[in-house]
Design a protein around this motif. Structure first.
Motif, PDB file in Angstrom:
ATOM      1  N   ALA C  27       0.827  -1.211   0.000  1.00 61.90           N
ATOM      2  CA  ALA C  27       0.000   0.000   0.000  1.00 61.90           C
ATOM      3  C   ALA C  27       0.860   1.259   0.000  1.00 61.90           C
ATOM      4  CB  ALA C  27      -0.921  -0.004   1.214  1.00 61.90           C
ATOM      5  N   SER C  31       0.918   4.191  -2.847  1.00 60.82           N
ATOM      6  CA  SER C  31       0.527   5.580  -2.596  1.00 60.82           C
ATOM      7  C   SER C  31       1.621   6.543  -3.040  1.00 60.82           C
ATOM      8  CB  SER C  31       0.131   5.768  -1.127  1.00 60.82           C
ATOM      9  OG  SER C  31       1.140   6.436  -0.421  1.00 60.82           O
ATOM     10  N   ASP C 149     -11.814   2.263  -3.138  1.00 60.06           N
ATOM     11  CA  ASP C 149     -10.998   1.150  -3.640  1.00 60.06           C
ATOM     12  C   ASP C 149      -9.687   1.690  -4.236  1.00 60.06           C
ATOM     13  OD1 ASP C 149      -9.788  -0.832  -5.091  1.00 60.06           O
ATOM     14  OD2 ASP C 149     -11.675  -1.679  -5.846  1.00 60.06           O
ATOM     15  N   THR C 150      -8.578   1.488  -3.519  1.00 66.29           N
ATOM     16  CA  THR C 150      -7.305   2.085  -3.924  1.00 66.29           C
ATOM     17  C   THR C 150      -6.859   1.621  -5.305  1.00 66.29           C
ATOM     18  OG1 THR C 150      -6.768   1.654  -1.632  1.00 66.29           O
ATOM     19  CG2 THR C 150      -5.103   2.752  -2.958  1.00 66.29           C
ATOM     20  N   THR C 151      -7.097   0.359  -5.609  1.00 64.01           N
ATOM     21  CA  THR C 151      -6.660  -0.167  -6.902  1.00 64.01           C
ATOM     22  C   THR C 151      -7.308   0.614  -8.041  1.00 64.01           C
ATOM     23  OG1 THR C 151      -6.452  -2.330  -5.916  1.00 64.01           O
ATOM     24  CG2 THR C 151      -6.515  -2.236  -8.305  1.00 64.01           C
ATOM     25  N   TYR C 154      -5.978   4.078  -8.236  1.00 60.38           N
ATOM     26  CA  TYR C 154      -4.660   4.041  -8.868  1.00 60.38           C
ATOM     27  C   TYR C 154      -4.792   3.991 -10.385  1.00 60.38           C
ATOM     28  CZ  TYR C 154      -0.343   2.076 -10.688  1.00 60.38           C
ATOM     29  OH  TYR C 154       0.762   1.857 -11.435  1.00 60.38           O
ATOM     30  N   GLN C 222      -9.799  11.388  -4.404  1.00 61.78           N
ATOM     31  CA  GLN C 222      -8.950  10.399  -3.736  1.00 61.78           C
ATOM     32  C   GLN C 222      -8.911  10.625  -2.223  1.00 61.78           C
ATOM     33  OE1 GLN C 222      -4.902  10.653  -5.041  1.00 61.78           O
ATOM     34  NE2 GLN C 222      -4.191   8.958  -3.760  1.00 61.78           N
TER      35      GLN C 222
END
Ligand SMILES: Nc1ncnc2c1ncn2[C@@H]1O[C@H](COP(=O)(O)OP(=O)(O)OP(=O)(O)O)[C@@H](O)[C@H]1O
Ligand SMILES: [Mg+2]
Lengths: 308, 238, 313
Positions: C27, C31, C149-151, C154, C222
């Motif tokens: 993670a 980031s 959802d970070t993915t 990204y 974000q």
């Protein structure tokens, strides 16, 4: 350029009418604006010198002012130097700082184009801001001296008397600068360089020495401005930043090389700002006065240029 | 109909009248010379016609259409091209790329086509070092770039502002034969020149400017005997 | 031919690594990568405008406007998070276009200082419309994009960065390159060669402003908040500028290389000196202007060119 005298007269006339109207409508705003306007002019003068003679717009202008105020604050806290008195040491400290900055940076971008000059001075501005934040944090500092909070009251309102020092100092510095430019050899050389750098070089003027002097004196003047501002200004890393744009707006308004115009323009914009600030609910927009004027002035100028 | 005509064309810079009531008629496919002492207003006249500056008064008709209000880039796309007295190469580019710029925008060609055209222009100009950057080129090369950029824009009329200045006599002859070639290809040419030999050799007709005014007009051999012209030039030497 | 195949393999390789990054990186690294990609986008867009010869300090201003349009659209008007990003792009484009008619008449210091002032003007405006924008208090977003959802976030940022790079390369390989380089080199020649200077400046100004606005919108989505101090923070001007300068101005790859190099340096600095790290960017900018005005990529490129020319002789 030729139409200038007429232009100025008309502007002056409109100005006087406006002032009378404001004096009746909002007398406090008039006085308050006159005081602030003096300060704007005082700070804009050195920017005008650097821009007019060296041809560089110093984007770090306001930040040197911030730095000077912090140093003045330290002088007061640690050595108990009265802020008004501290103008003297601050002038010399910043004269020296100006010399240093010139020698290690400005000197090397004189010939490398506007773009590099702007980026360089912007970098200097950022370094000063970040340094102030690092050393002194963003917590505002205030300094108290009893004489700075005296006031007089007419009728049913009162105004601070201390702030009359701003326009007084602006006039003082303006006279001193004009004397320097007219009467001293170096000043005459500086005027010549400002008008025609290449020509000046051909007749044997040492432009580098002129630039060096002008730059350091200008930064030194910011030391004076910082001294007089100290008792009535809250100091934080961005205290001085807005003055860069405001000063540039004044210089653009007055036209390069017109130092008197800066004083008149500064007071006008100071009053305009104070009037807007005094309108309940809209005070926050007063920050846009300078920008509005800046845009109006440079656009009419750009438009006129494309016409000819 | 003349390819280019000016009516009462006037340009003031403050108090100075740089171009003063100039009425010109330029016929298709002629080579016109514009001469006159320094500061007579020759370059200013060209700049007015090309659109770099706008007239204080007067009209400019190109192929019968008034163009004095059009921006410069549109005039150049219509087929008006000029060179600059002091060469102005684009520093970042090679010689060839400099010339391509004219083909790309004034002539509106595609990248591929513009490269071909620019190469053709270079061949015509006998410009060999076309792929080198500007800082490695000679004065003659830079002059070729100046002309090349104008030629690549496929002009109908071409103004050459002192392109011979600074060239040696071999190079001058080379340039003269080049200009003849251009005329034969159908371009109308206006040349501004201080070298009278060149004017005599090339022009069908000359116009003499002095202090912004046209003081004489006609074939070179006659104009050169005109006392007004002689005194204009003599005045300069004092 | 061989060169071309090599290039394609390299591009496909880098792309697949970048796209699949969320599946194997931690993670933290993800980031950091997102921050670098965001700044890379801003750096490339800043450089794209710079190639016309005009120095714009407006990044932070358009970034902030994009942030606010996006957050206001979602929280005040219930617009979908993703749609709000497009809305931000459109809004910024309209503002930039309107401004273009005024400020693209300006050049040099006048242009630069006006764009610098824009940031101030925008932030004053936002502060003074509290009912819409929350004023100085800022605004917080309750329903975050992709449910946080970070993915996916990204990938969104990656798409933005890749799109910007691609656009920048397209501009470098087409007639746009010749137009804007001519304008930068000599506007008089540009005009007399048939270039519509105002058109090209407007296109570049509006497009780069849009990219900056989108970057602001995505950033806000974000992190889920917008305050005048953060949305209009000069950090979003200083760091991308420093990145472009370090890598080398007037080229896509310069900005890309600069953002990776300085992005990693910045992250390291942030760890070792949490407070003072920003001062370094200013110092880097000054040092680059004084000692390496062409940046890393530009210096390498011109070295290569001279050796190649030398070999030819
Ligand atoms: N932009 C300008 N602003 C003010 N005056 C100008 C400007 N351009 C030209 N002039 C003046 O106009 C006059 C005509 O100049 P111009 O360059 O057209 O002369 P010229 O005939 O081309 O001279 P030369 O043979 O030296 O090239 C000169 O007195 C010049 O100083
Ligand atoms: Mg001339």
């Amino acid at each position: 350029m030729n139409a200038k005298p007429f232009h100025l007269n008309r502007t002056l006339l409109i100005l006087i009418i406006l002032l009378v109207v404001i004096a009746i409508w909002k007398p406090v705003a008039l006085i308050y604006g006159f005081q602030r306007g003096g300060l704007y002019a005082l700070i804009a003068l050195p920017l005008a010198l650097i821009l007019g003679i060296i041809g560089i717009l110093n984007l770090g202008h306001g930040d040197f002012l911030t730095l000077a105020m912090y140093i003045g604050y330290l002088l007061f806290e640690n050595l108990k130097i009265d802020p008004l008195l501290s103008m003297v040491p601050l002038f010399f400290i910043f004269l020296a700082l100006g010399m240093g900055i010139y020698m290690i940076t400005i000197k090397y971008v004189l010939k490398s184009g506007e773009l590099n000059q702007l980026i360089l001075t912007f970098g200097i501005s950022m370094v000063i801001i970040q340094m102030a934040e690092l050393i002194w944090t963003t917590r505002p500092r205030n300094l108290y001296v009893s004489y700075a909070s005296s006031s007089v009251s007419f009728l049913d309102f009162s105004v601070g008397t201390y702030e009359f020092l701003y326009p007084a100092l602006a006039i003082g510095v303006l006279i001193a600068l004009r004397l320097f430019l007219k009467k001293t050899k170096l000043g005459q050389a500086a005027t010549a360089v400002g008008q025609n750098p290449r020509g000046a070089e051909i007749v044997g003027i040492d432009t580098n020495r002129v630039y060096f002097t002008v730059f350091s004196i200008s930064i030194g003047i910011l030391g004076i401005a910082a001294g007089v501002m100290l008792p009535r200004t809250s100091i934080f890393p961005l205290t001085g930043s807005p003055y860069t744009l405001k000063s540039f707006a004044l210089v653009a308004m007055a036209g390069l090389g017109d130092l008197n115009g800066i004083l008149i323009g500064g007071i006008t914009l100071g009053i305009a700002e104070a009037v807007i600030q005094s309108i309940p609910g809209y005070g926050g927009w007063s920050d846009l006065v300078f920008f509005g004027v800046l845009l109006a002035v440079i656009l009419t100028r750009a438009y006129r240029r494309s016409e000819s | 109909m003349p390819i280019l005509e000016t009516k009462h064309l006037t340009k003031r810079f403050g108090g100075l009248v740089a171009v003063d009531d100039v009425n010109l008629k330029i016929e298709e496919r002629e080579i016109l010379g514009i001469i006159g002492p320094n500061g007579a207003g020759k370059t200013t006249l060209v700049s007015l016609i090309s659109g770099l500056i706008y007239p204080t008064q007067g009209e400019i008709a190109f192929n019968g259409k008034n163009v004095e209000k059009l921006p410069e880039f549109e005039r150049s796309r219509m087929g008006l091209a000029r060179t600059f007295q002091l060469v102005r190469p684009l520093q970042q580019f090679t010689g060839l790329e400099n010339i391509m710029v004219g083909a790309l925008f004034a002539a509106g060609e595609s990248l591929k086509k513009a490269r071909e055209s620019a190469n053709e222009v270079c061949d015509l100009l006998e410009f060999e070092r076309r792929n080198l950057h500007i800082d490695k080129l000679t004065v003659l090369d830079l002059k070729k770039i100046e002309i090349g950029r104008a030629l690549a824009s496929r002009p109908k009329i071409l103004f050459l502002d002192e392109v011979m200045a600074g060239l040696n006599s071999d190079e001058t002859w080379q340039m003269i034969s080049l200009i003849k070639k251009l005329r034969n290809s159908g371009i109308t040419i206006v040349i501004i020149e201080h070298i009278m030999g060149v004017i005599k050799e090339l022009t069908d007709r000359v116009v003499v400017l002095d202090s912004g005014k046209v003081i004489a007009e006609g074939v070179y051999t006659e104009v050169s005997k005109d006392p007004k012209v002689i005194s204009a030039y003599l005045g300069e030497e004092e | 031919m061989k060169n071309r195949t090599g290039l394609i393999i390299a591009v496909v390789g880098v792309l697949s690594v970048m796209i699949s990054l969320p599946y194997y990186s931690g993670a933290y690294f993800l980031s950091v990568t997102m921050t670098i990609l965001l700044n890379m986008t801003l750096a490339v867009s800043w450089d794209m405008m710079l190639r016309t010869g005009q120095l714009s300090f407006g990044i932070a201003g358009f970034f902030g406007i994009g942030s606010y349009v996006s957050i206001v659209a979602v929280s005040n008007f219930g617009v979908n998070n993703v749609v709000s990003i497009f809305l931000a792009a459109a809004f910024v484009a309209v503002i930039a276009l309107a401004l273009a008619f005024a400020i693209l008449k300006l050049r040099g210091i006048y242009f630069a200082i006006t764009t610098l002032a824009l940031t101030m003007v925008f932030s004053v405006t936002i502060r003074n419309m509290p009912t819409l924008t929350g004023g100085s208090g800022g605004k917080v977003l309750y329903n975050t994009i992709f449910n946080g959802d970070t993915t996916k976030i990204y990938w969104l940022i990656l798409t933005m960065a890749l799109f910007t790079i691609l656009l920048s390369i397209v501009f470098e390989k087409t007639r746009v390159h010749y137009a804007i380089s001519s304008i930068r080199n000599d506007e008089v020649v540009a005009k007399s060669s048939g270039i519509n200077v105002f058109k090209y400046l407007t296109v570049l100004f509006v497009i780069t402003a849009m990219i900056q606005g989108v970057a602001g919108a995505i950033y806000t989505q974000q992190y889920g908040f917008a305050y005048p101090e953060t949305a209009f923070s000069l950090d979003f001007l200083m760091l991308p500028m420093a990145m472009a300068l370090v890598g080398g101005i007037y080229s896509t790859w310069g900005s890309v290389i600069g953002s990776v190099v300085l992005g990693l340096v910045a992250e390291y600095l942030r760890l070792v000196m949490p407070h003072g790290s920003k001062i370094i960017y200013g110092i880097i900018v000054i040092l680059i202007i004084l000692f390496l005005p062409k940046g890393i990529y530009g210096t390498l490129e011109s070295k290569l060119r001279t050796t190649r020319n030398g070999a030819r002789k």
